[in-house]
Design an enzyme around this catalytic site. Structure first.
Site, PDB file in Angstrom:
ATOM      1  N   SER A 271       0.836  -1.201   0.000  1.00 56.38           N
ATOM      2  CA  SER A 271       0.000   0.000   0.000  1.00 56.38           C
ATOM      3  C   SER A 271       0.874   1.255   0.000  1.00 56.38           C
ATOM      4  O   SER A 271       1.636   1.462  -0.946  1.00 56.38           O
ATOM      5  CB  SER A 271      -0.963  -0.052   1.186  1.00 56.38           C
TER       6      SER A 271
ATOM      7  N   ASP B 185     -10.034  -3.644  -5.538  1.00 56.51           N
ATOM      8  CA  ASP B 185      -9.484  -3.007  -4.339  1.00 56.51           C
ATOM      9  C   ASP B 185     -10.423  -1.881  -3.890  1.00 56.51           C
ATOM     10  O   ASP B 185     -10.637  -0.907  -4.616  1.00 56.51           O
ATOM     11  CB  ASP B 185      -8.097  -2.440  -4.653  1.00 56.51           C
TER      12      ASP B 185
ATOM     13  N   HIS C  39      -8.065  -5.272  -0.795  1.00 53.60           N
ATOM     14  CA  HIS C  39      -6.862  -4.498  -0.476  1.00 53.60           C
ATOM     15  C   HIS C  39      -5.979  -5.328   0.452  1.00 53.60           C
ATOM     16  O   HIS C  39      -6.312  -5.560   1.614  1.00 53.60           O
ATOM     17  CB  HIS C  39      -7.243  -3.177   0.197  1.00 53.60           C
TER      18      HIS C  39
END
Length: 327
Positions: free
Chosen positions: A146, A271, A299
Site C-alpha cells: 500500500s 481493491d 486491499h
C-alpha cells in the site's frame, strides 16, 4: 570433486482465485484483520538517522540466504496482518527478513516535528545504503504494501539502474493519491478512511508540544478525510504548498516507467481503496516491471481458500515464488 546437486525449481504458483466463501472485496480486505499469523521471534534494531531522528528495524532470526526488506502501509507496523504473514514466509524460506518501521510507527514517537508520507523515499534509500554497506554480496529485495508500495515504486523510478536492490514486489499500491483521496469520500470506503484518519489524528495530537507553531493544532481534532488531514498536517510539515501539490509530487504512477530493477506489482481490480482507473497501462511500465492484475482480492487480502476461521492466503506464496526466481 563431485558436482553439487542442482536445486529443483519450486512449483509455479497458479493465478489467484478467491475462496468461494470470500468473493466480496470488503471481506477480502477485512477478514485478514481477524486472523493474524504468529510472528517468528524478532530482534529490534534502532537505526540512528543523520538528521537526529531514528528508524526501528525488526529482524527475523535466520542469518542465511538473501535479505528481504519489508515496508508496511499507512499507520501499519510489524503487527499488521500482512507484515506478520510475509515475515513468517520469509523466515520459512530460510531467508532473513527485516521490517522497516516508518518514522513514528514502531510504538514510540519519532523525535522530529515530521513523520512519514507516501512520497518520502529518503529513509528507504538510507536503509538500503546501510544494508549494502554491511554486506553488499548478499542479494537484497524489497517488498512494499500500500503506502509502502508507493514509496518503493517511487524510489525505484527515481533511481532507475542505480537502485541498489536485486528485486522488488509492490502490493495494492495507491498509484494516484488524489484519486484515492477522492474515492475514499464515498460509500463504504468512508469506513476505511475514518479508521485511518482517526489513527493519524491521534498520533498527531500525541506530538502536540513538538508540532505547535508548525501546524494549526486546533484544526487537527476536526479532520475527517485524507484531503483535510494532508492539507492541514502532511503538506505543511513536509514542505508542500497544499494537499494537491503533495499528491502530485508523491504519486508513484509517473515513476513506474523509469523502473529498471525486476519488479512485480500485484493489484486487485476490486481493491476498495481505489478505482481501477489509477492502475498504470501496459505502455507506462518500465522495462523491469511485471504487473499482475487479479479480478478479486480486495486491499492486501488475496484469500484463496481454507475457512473463515483459518483462511489460506495466495499473496505470500506469489511473493516468495517471484523472489526465489530472482534471488
Amino acid at each position: 570433486m563431485p558436482e553439487a546437486p542442482s536445486v529443483p525449481p519450486a512449483p509455479e504458483v497458479p493465478g489467484f482465485q478467491p475462496a468461494w466463501w470470500c468473493r466480496n472485496r470488503h471481506l477480502q480486505t477485512l477478514l485478514p484483520l481477524l486472523s493474524k499469523q504468529p510472528l517468528p521471534p524478532l530482534r529490534r534494531e534502532r537505526l540512528e538517522l543523520p538528521d537526529g531522528d531514528f528508524l526501528d528495524l525488526d529482524w527475523t532470526p535466520r542469518g542465511n540466504g538473501p535479505r528481504v526488506l519489508v515496508l508496511h502501509g499507512l499507520e501499519g507496523s510489524v503487527e499488521s496482518h500482512y507484515a506478520r504473514r510475509v515475515l513468517r514466509a520469509i523466515d520459512d524460506a530460510g531467508w532473513q527478513g527485516v521490517l522497516m518501521h516508518f518514522r513514528g510507527c514502531s510504538g514510540e514517537p519519532n523525535r522530529l516535528p515530521r513523520r512519514y508520507h507516501s512520497g518520502e523515499t529518503g529513509d528507504l534509500a538510507y536503509v538500503v545504503e546501510v544494508l549494502r554497506k554491511r554486506d553488499g554480496r548478499t542479494p537484497l529485495a524489497v517488498v512494499g504494501y500500500s503506502l509502502g508500495g508507493n514509496v518503493l515504486l517511487k524510489w525505484l523510478g527515481e533511481n532507475g539502474d542505480h537502485a541498489a536492490v536485486t528485486a522488488a514486489v509492490a502490493i495494492s499500491v495507491p498509484f494516484m493519491l488524489d484519486r484515492l483521496a477522492d474515492h475514499m469520500n464515498h460509500g463504504f470506503a468512508r469506513v476505511y478512511q475514518a479508521h485511518l484518519v482517526r489513527s493519524l489524528v491521534k498520533n498527531t495530537l500525541s506530538k502536540r508540544s513538538l508540532l505547535a507553531g508548525r501546524i494549526d493544532m486546533t484544526r487537527v481534532p476536526k479532520l475527517h478525510s485524507f484531503w483535510e488531514f494532508d492539507d492541514a498536517v502532511t503538506a505543511p510539515l513536509h514542505g508542500f504548498e497544499n494537499a494537491r501539490r503533495y499528491y502530485q509530487a508523491s504519486s508513484s504512477r509517473p515513476f513506474v516507467g523509469h523502473i529498471k530493477i525486476p519488479t512485480l506489482i500485484l493489484h486487485a481490480r476490486d481493491d476498495p481503496f481505489m478505482v481501477p482507473e489509477v492502475i498504470p497501462q501496459e505502455e507506462e511500465l518500465g522495462p523491469g516491471v511485471q504487473l499482475e492484475l487479479t479480478e478479486g482480492g480486495g486491499h492486501v487480502g488475496f484469500i484463496e481458500g481454507g475457512t473463515p476461521w483459518h483462511p489460506r492466503y495466495w499473496l505470500e506464496r506469489r511473493i516468495i515464488d517471484y523472489l526465489r526466481q530472482r534471488l
